[in-house]
Motif scaffolding. Structure first.
Motif, PDB file in Angstrom:
ATOM      1  N   LEU A 114       0.825  -1.204   0.000  1.00  0.00           N
ATOM      2  CA  LEU A 114       0.000   0.000   0.000  1.00  0.00           C
ATOM      3  C   LEU A 114       0.860   1.255   0.000  1.00  0.00           C
ATOM      4  O   LEU A 114       0.575   2.212  -0.721  1.00  0.00           O
ATOM      5  N   LEU A 115       1.926   1.256   0.812  1.00  0.00           N
ATOM      6  CA  LEU A 115       2.827   2.409   0.840  1.00  0.00           C
ATOM      7  C   LEU A 115       3.504   2.610  -0.508  1.00  0.00           C
ATOM      8  O   LEU A 115       3.625   3.738  -0.989  1.00  0.00           O
ATOM      9  N   ALA A 116       3.932   1.541  -1.126  1.00  0.00           N
ATOM     10  CA  ALA A 116       4.562   1.645  -2.444  1.00  0.00           C
ATOM     11  C   ALA A 116       3.564   2.157  -3.474  1.00  0.00           C
ATOM     12  O   ALA A 116       3.889   2.985  -4.322  1.00  0.00           O
ATOM     13  N   GLY A 117       2.337   1.685  -3.384  1.00  0.00           N
ATOM     14  CA  GLY A 117       1.298   2.149  -4.300  1.00  0.00           C
ATOM     15  C   GLY A 117       0.990   3.618  -4.108  1.00  0.00           C
ATOM     16  O   GLY A 117       0.790   4.353  -5.077  1.00  0.00           O
ATOM     17  N   MET A 118       0.956   4.068  -2.857  1.00  0.00           N
ATOM     18  CA  MET A 118       0.684   5.486  -2.594  1.00  0.00           C
ATOM     19  C   MET A 118       1.824   6.347  -3.108  1.00  0.00           C
ATOM     20  O   MET A 118       1.598   7.424  -3.648  1.00  0.00           O
ATOM     21  N   ALA A 119       3.051   5.878  -2.969  1.00  0.00           N
ATOM     22  CA  ALA A 119       4.185   6.640  -3.481  1.00  0.00           C
ATOM     23  C   ALA A 119       4.121   6.719  -4.997  1.00  0.00           C
ATOM     24  O   ALA A 119       4.458   7.731  -5.588  1.00  0.00           O
ATOM     25  N   GLY A 120       3.673   5.660  -5.629  1.00  0.00           N
ATOM     26  CA  GLY A 120       3.545   5.654  -7.086  1.00  0.00           C
ATOM     27  C   GLY A 120       2.500   6.625  -7.563  1.00  0.00           C
ATOM     28  O   GLY A 120       2.563   7.140  -8.661  1.00  0.00           O
ATOM     29  N   CYS A 121       1.517   6.900  -6.740  1.00  0.00           N
ATOM     30  CA  CYS A 121       0.452   7.827  -7.114  1.00  0.00           C
ATOM     31  C   CYS A 121       0.824   9.269  -6.820  1.00  0.00           C
ATOM     32  O   CYS A 121       0.116  10.182  -7.248  1.00  0.00           O
TER      33      CYS A 121
END
Length: 146
Positions: free
Chosen positions: A17-24
């Protein structure tokens, strides 16, 4: 300390989730920038778009970065045109200090635009009032108003 299978799954999910949020983050900065552009808040729009480009490039998202660069160029063009029109209006109203500041901002956004330096020169020359034109005509011909 031992981490059970369920806890590892939760930790893994959190990391995803953290990686996904950083990607966004780059997409969110882009969206904020475009919203500011729609509101004619060009300085804020440009700042957000530059941030979006930086974040996309850090994540090796070259397609997004290229799209953001194109949008940034469009927003800078719109900002330059906005400040050019503003400078023209201020010059027409004989507000030379504001006109100079506006045209300088326009040039900052679009230094390649050839019309902008021409307006800057007109502003530097000051307004031509009707009395100046009248006295020039009468001095040259000896007849008032000719």
């Amino acid at each position: 300390m031992r981490i059970g299978r369920a806890n590892r799954s939760v930790i893994g999910l959190c990391l995803l989730l953290l990686a996904g949020m950083a990607g966004c983050a780059h997409e969110q900065a882009y969206d904020r920038g475009m919203e500011f552009a729609r509101q004619a808040q060009y300085d804020r729009a440009i700042s957000e778009l530059e941030n979006a480009i930086r974040l996309a490039e850090e994540q090796h998202r070259s397609d997004e970065a290229a799209r953001y660069h194109a949008s940034l160029a469009d927003v800078k063009r719109a900002a330059g045109q906005f400040h050019y029109r503003q400078a023209q209006n201020q010059f027409d109203a004989a507000d030379l200090a504001s006109a100079r500041a506006s045209i300088d901002r326009g040039i900052g956004y679009q230094p390649q635009e050839s019309a902008y330096p021409a307006l800057r020169e007109r502003i530097a020359g000051g307004p031509r009032s009707s009395t100046t034109a009248f006295s020039t005509a009468s001095a040259t011909t000896g007849c008032p108003g000719t």
